[in-house]
Design a protein around this motif. Structure first.
Motif, mmCIF file in Angstrom:
data_model
loop_
_atom_site.group_PDB
_atom_site.id
_atom_site.type_symbol
_atom_site.label_atom_id
_atom_site.label_comp_id
_atom_site.label_asym_id
_atom_site.label_seq_id
_atom_site.Cartn_x
_atom_site.Cartn_y
_atom_site.Cartn_z
ATOM 1 N N TYR A 15 35.935 55.729 13.616
ATOM 2 C CA TYR A 15 35.194 56.729 12.837
ATOM 3 C C TYR A 15 33.762 56.832 13.340
ATOM 4 N N SER A 16 33.336 58.081 13.529
ATOM 5 C CA SER A 16 32.000 58.363 14.042
ATOM 6 C C SER A 16 31.436 59.546 13.281
ATOM 7 N N SER A 17 30.127 59.584 13.161
ATOM 8 C CA SER A 17 29.493 60.721 12.493
ATOM 9 C C SER A 17 29.232 61.861 13.457
ATOM 10 N N GLY A 18 29.560 61.665 14.748
ATOM 11 C CA GLY A 18 29.337 62.745 15.696
ATOM 12 C C GLY A 18 27.864 63.069 15.786
ATOM 13 N N THR A 19 27.536 64.340 15.851
ATOM 14 C CA THR A 19 26.130 64.719 15.955
ATOM 15 C C THR A 19 25.475 64.819 14.592
ATOM 16 N N THR A 20 26.239 65.137 13.574
ATOM 17 C CA THR A 20 25.686 65.232 12.215
ATOM 18 C C THR A 20 26.790 64.908 11.222
ATOM 19 N N GLY A 21 26.403 64.755 9.977
ATOM 20 C CA GLY A 21 27.379 64.714 8.902
ATOM 21 C C GLY A 21 27.981 63.352 8.642
ATOM 22 N N THR A 22 29.050 63.378 7.869
ATOM 23 C CA THR A 22 29.690 62.140 7.432
ATOM 24 C C THR A 22 30.711 61.680 8.473
ATOM 25 N N PRO A 23 31.144 60.421 8.407
ATOM 26 C CA PRO A 23 32.068 59.903 9.415
ATOM 27 C C PRO A 23 33.374 60.694 9.494
ATOM 28 N N LYS A 24 33.826 60.870 10.735
ATOM 29 C CA LYS A 24 35.057 61.612 11.012
ATOM 30 C C LYS A 24 35.930 60.766 11.930
ATOM 31 N N GLY A 25 37.231 60.933 11.804
ATOM 32 C CA GLY A 25 38.164 60.206 12.657
ATOM 33 C C GLY A 25 38.183 60.798 14.058
ATOM 34 N N VAL A 26 37.851 59.969 15.041
ATOM 35 C CA VAL A 26 37.826 60.403 16.437
ATOM 36 C C VAL A 26 39.193 60.112 17.054
ATOM 37 N N MET A 27 39.896 61.159 17.406
ATOM 38 C CA MET A 27 41.252 61.009 17.932
ATOM 39 C C MET A 27 41.204 60.689 19.429
ATOM 40 N N LEU A 28 41.459 59.418 19.748
ATOM 41 C CA LEU A 28 41.480 58.972 21.136
ATOM 42 C C LEU A 28 42.918 58.673 21.528
ATOM 43 N N THR A 29 43.384 59.360 22.538
ATOM 44 C CA THR A 29 44.757 59.168 22.994
ATOM 45 C C THR A 29 44.847 57.940 23.901
ATOM 46 N N HIS A 30 46.088 57.521 24.154
ATOM 47 C CA HIS A 30 46.311 56.433 25.109
ATOM 48 C C HIS A 30 45.714 56.802 26.465
ATOM 49 N N ARG A 31 45.923 58.053 26.891
ATOM 50 C CA ARG A 31 45.388 58.492 28.184
ATOM 51 C C ARG A 31 43.862 58.474 28.178
ATOM 52 N N ASN A 32 43.226 58.917 27.096
ATOM 53 C CA ASN A 32 41.768 58.888 27.007
ATOM 54 C C ASN A 32 41.234 57.496 27.320
ATOM 55 N N ILE A 33 41.723 56.500 26.573
ATOM 56 C CA ILE A 33 41.166 55.149 26.673
ATOM 57 C C ILE A 33 41.571 54.484 27.985
ATOM 58 N N ALA A 34 42.834 54.611 28.360
ATOM 59 C CA ALA A 34 43.308 53.967 29.590
ATOM 60 C C ALA A 34 42.631 54.563 30.820
ATOM 61 N N THR A 35 42.431 55.879 30.836
ATOM 62 C CA THR A 35 41.772 56.507 31.981
ATOM 63 C C THR A 35 40.299 56.108 32.040
ATOM 64 N N ASN A 36 39.654 55.979 30.876
ATOM 65 C CA ASN A 36 38.253 55.552 30.881
ATOM 66 C C ASN A 36 38.118 54.149 31.469
ATOM 67 N N LEU A 37 39.114 53.279 31.208
ATOM 68 C CA LEU A 37 39.107 51.953 31.823
ATOM 69 C C LEU A 37 39.206 52.059 33.352
ATOM 70 N N ALA A 38 40.048 52.972 33.828
ATOM 71 C CA ALA A 38 40.178 53.177 35.274
ATOM 72 C C ALA A 38 38.897 53.769 35.858
ATOM 73 N N GLN A 39 38.214 54.627 35.087
ATOM 74 C CA GLN A 39 36.945 55.196 35.543
ATOM 75 C C GLN A 39 35.861 54.121 35.664
ATOM 76 N N LEU A 40 35.892 53.150 34.739
ATOM 77 C CA LEU A 40 34.888 52.089 34.741
ATOM 78 C C LEU A 40 35.143 51.046 35.832
ATOM 79 N N ALA A 41 36.407 50.921 36.248
ATOM 80 C CA ALA A 41 36.796 49.833 37.154
ATOM 81 C C ALA A 41 35.970 49.762 38.438
ATOM 82 N N PRO A 42 35.693 50.885 39.127
ATOM 83 C CA PRO A 42 34.930 50.769 40.383
ATOM 84 C C PRO A 42 33.472 50.362 40.166
ATOM 85 N N LEU A 43 32.989 50.457 38.938
ATOM 86 C CA LEU A 43 31.587 50.195 38.666
ATOM 87 C C LEU A 43 31.364 48.878 37.937
#
Length: 541
Positions: A194-222
C-alpha cells in the motif's frame, strides 16, 4: 491502460527521452518464487537467513522446502489463486517463507505495517479483499480486531505460538500435496503493498510477478551481492524497498540475509560486527547515526563493503561524512517508488564517482523524461522538472482505482512520479524536490490528507492542514496548522496526544501551530505552498 485526458496530448511524442546505458533485459516470465528460489537447491546448506538476535539459521534448501510445505498446508486450508494473504509481521526468518508460500498458491501478498492501528489494518484488509492473515503473537490483538472490522477473514495464523491459532511452525512438516496453480506472470499479482502515491490515502499497488521479477533482473548488472556476502536486513520487509533489496534480491543471488526485527543502534552495530556484514541498505536516519553517533566508535565495522541509502532524500554532505567515518569510497544511493517495483536508478558499486547527491543512473530497459511543471514540454540535460518514467517495472495499477491509475500512468505507459529532478548529460539523476504532498518520516509515507481528516473529527478543531517540516535531526516530520473552533481552549499538547492515540507511531503529528484560518484556493484545496513559505520565513533568523 490510461485515458489521455489527465496528461498533455503531446506526451505521445516526447522530444527528449533519457535511456539507460545498459543493454535491455528480457521481461522475466516467472512467478516470483521461481525467480528468487529457482537456484535454491544449488546453494544447498549455504545460510539463506540468520536471525541476528537468536542465531537461528535457515539454509537455502530448508527455505525452499519450508515454502513448499507451507504452500501445501495453505492450499489444503483453501488458499487459492487470485486470493490475497495479509502478512502482518516484523522482519523474521519466516517472513520470506510465508511470502513465497503464498506465491506458490497463486495468491498475492499484501504486506501490513506492524505498527498499524487496528483501524488502519482493517481498512487495508477490506480494501485488498484479504482472506487470511499471517501475524505474530505480539500483534495478535490488532490482527483480531482488524479482522472483525474488515470481515471476510477465513483464518489468522501466527509465525510463533498463540493459543487458538495455528502456527506456521506446525505446518512445515505436513504431507499435503504441493499446489500447482497456473500463474500468468504478466497479469497475476505477486504483491499488493500500500502506497499513497503522489497524494491522498493509501492505495493497493498491483505488482505482478513479471513486474517484481524483471526489476530484480534489471538490478542484477548494477549490484555485486552474491554467495559469501552478508546483507543486514533492518529496513522492514513489508516495505517494497526492504522486500526487494533485503529479501528478493539477495536470496535470488545466493547471499546470506541477517535479519533484525527493528532498528536499534546497538543491536544494528553488534550485528555488523558479529556477522561480518558486507552490505547495508539504509534510510537517511541510519546514515545520520553512522555519521555522528559516538557509539559507532565502539564497534569493528571493517567488514562493510557497501552502504546504500534510499527511501528518502539524503544530504550529500551527510553522505560524505558517513563514508569518511566508515572508510568507504562513498555512500551509494538509489531511486524508485512502490509503483515502480521499486527501482529505476542506482549508483553502482565500483562505478566512476557519482556526482555528489546523485541517486544514480537508469536501470536497463528503463526510460526517463523530465517534464516542465509549467508547460508540460520535455526538458533536456540539466533542466529541472517532473520525473517521468517508463519500463517493465511500472505497476499494473492501483487496485480498484482506475481514475487514480490514469492520473499516474498516461496512455503511453509513462508513470508521472510527482518528484522533481534533473538529469545531467551522463545520465546521473538528482532529485531536488517533490510535487507530491507526501511527508516522508524516516522513509515511511505519511499522507497529510489522513491526518487532516483525523484532526477535523476533533470537536474543538474548525480547520486543519498538515505539511512536512524538518526537525533538528534533519528528519521530515508532520506539522499541523490548526484553527480552533470559536470558544475552544485547545492546546498543542492536546492535539499531539489526540492524533498519537489514533495512528501508528510514525504518523504522529510532532509540531502544532494555531492559525486564524487555513489558506485555501477557491476550489477549497489547501495552499500548502503558503504554509511552507510561512514555515521558511519563521525559521529565518
Amino acid at each position: 491502460m490510461a485515458s489521455t485526458t489527465s496528461r498533455p496530448s503531446h506526451s505521445s511524442h516526447p522530444s527528449h527521452v533519457f535511456r539507460s546505458a545498459y543493454p535491455d533485459v528480457a521481461p522475466v516470465e516467472l512467478p516470483i518464487h521461481e525467480a528468487v528460489l529457482g537456484h535454491a537447491a544449488a546453494h544447498g546448506t549455504r545460510p539463506a537467513l540468520i536471525d541476528a538476535l537468536t542465531g537461528a539459521t535457515l539454509d537455502y534448501a530448508r527455505l525452499d522446502h519450508h515454502s513448499r510445505r507451507l504452500a501445501a498446508a495453505l492450499a489444503a486450508a483453501g488458499l487459492r489463486k487470485g486470493e490475497v494473504l495479509a502478512l502482518h509481521s516484523p522482519n523474521s526468518v519466516l517472513f520470506p517463507v510465508v511470502f513465497y508460500a503464498a506465491s506458490r498458491c497463486g495468491a498475492a501478498v499484501t504486506t501490513v505495517h506492524p505498527l498499524a492501528t487496528e483501524a488502519e489494518c482493517a481498512r487495508q484488509l477490506k480494501d485488498a479483499g484479504a482472506s487470511r492473515i499471517v501475524t505474530v503473537g505480539a500483534l495478535l490483538d490488532t490482527a483480531r480486531g482488524a479482522a472483525r472490522q474488515a470481515g471476510g477473514i477465513a483464518e489468522i495464523l501466527v509465525c510463533d505460538r498463540a493459543e487458538g491459532h495455528r502456527s506456521v511452525l506446525d505446518l512445515l512438516d505436513g504431507d499435503d500435496p504441493e499446489p500447482a496453480p497456473d500463474i500468468a506472470p504478466a497479469t497475476d499479482l505477486a504483491a499488493l503493498p500500500y502506497s499513497s502515491g503522489t497524494t491522498g490515502t493509501p492505495k493497493g499497488v498491483m505488482l505482478t510477478h513479471r513486474n517484481i521479477a524483471t526489476n530484480l533482473a534489471q538490478l542484477a548488472p548494477l549490484t555485486t551481492t552474491g554467495p559469501g556476502d552478508r546483507v543486514l536486513a533492518v529496513l522492514p520487509f513489508f516495505h517494497i524497498y526492504g522486500l526487494t533489496a533485503l529479501m528478493n534480491a539477495p536470496l535470488r543471488n545466493g547471499a546470506t540475509v541477517v535479519v533484525l526485527p527493528r532498528f536499534d543502534l546497538r543491536q544494528f552495530l553488534t550485528a555488523i560486527q558479529e556477522h561480518r556484514i558486507t552490505d547495508v541498505y539504509a534510510a537517511p536516519p541510519i546514515v545520520l547515526a553512522l555519521a555522528k553517533h559516538p557509539m559507532v566508535e565502539e564497534f569493528d565495522l571493517s567488514s562493510l563493503r557497501h552502504l546504500l541509502c534510499a527511501a528518502a532524500p539524503l544530504d550529500a554532505d551527510l553522505a560524505a561524512a558517513c563514508a569518511r567515518r566508515l572508510g568507504l569510497p562513498t555512500v551509494l544511493q538509489a531511486y524508485g517508488m512502490t509503483e515502480l517495483s521499486p527501482g529505476t536508478h542506482v549508483v553502482p558499486p565500483g562505478a566512476s564517482p557519482a556526482p555528489p547527491g546523485s541517486v544514480g543512473t537508469l536501470l536497463p530497459s528503463t526510460e526517463l523524461r523530465i517534464v516542465s511543471l509549467e508547460t508540460g514540454r520535455d526538458l533536456g540535460p540539466g533542466e529541472t522538472g517532473e520525473i517521468v518514467l517508463r519500463g517493465p517495472q511500472v505497476m499494473k495499477g492501483y487496485l480498484g482505482r482506475p481514475a487514480e491509475t490514469d492520473a499516474m500512468i498516461d496512455a503511453d505507459g509513462w508513470l508521472h512520479t510527482g518528484d522533481v529532478g534533473r538529469s545531467d548529460a551522463d545520465g546521473w539523476l538528482h532529485v531536488v524536490d517533490r510535487v507530491k504532498e507526501l511527508i516522508k518520516y524516516k522513509g515511511y509515507q505519511v499522507a497529510p490528507a489522513d491526518l487532516e481528516a483525523l484532526l477535523l473529527a476533533h470537536e474543538a478543531v474548525a480547520d486543519a492542514a498538515v505539511i512536512g517540516v524538518t526537525d533538528e535531526d534533519g528528519n521530515e516530520v508532520p506539522k499541523a496548522f490548526v484553527v480552533r473552533r470559536q470558544g475552544a481552549a485547545l492546546t498543542a499538547d492536546e492535539v499531539i496526544a489526540y492524533v498519537a492515540g489514533r495512528v501508528a507511531p510514525y504518523k504522529k503529528v510532532r509540531r502544532v501551530e494555531f492559525l486564524d484560518s487555513v489558506p485555501r484556493a477557491t476550489t477549497g484545496k489547501i495552499l500548502r505552498r503558503e504554509l511552507r513559505a510561512r514555515e521558511r520565513s519563521s525559521a529565518t533568523p
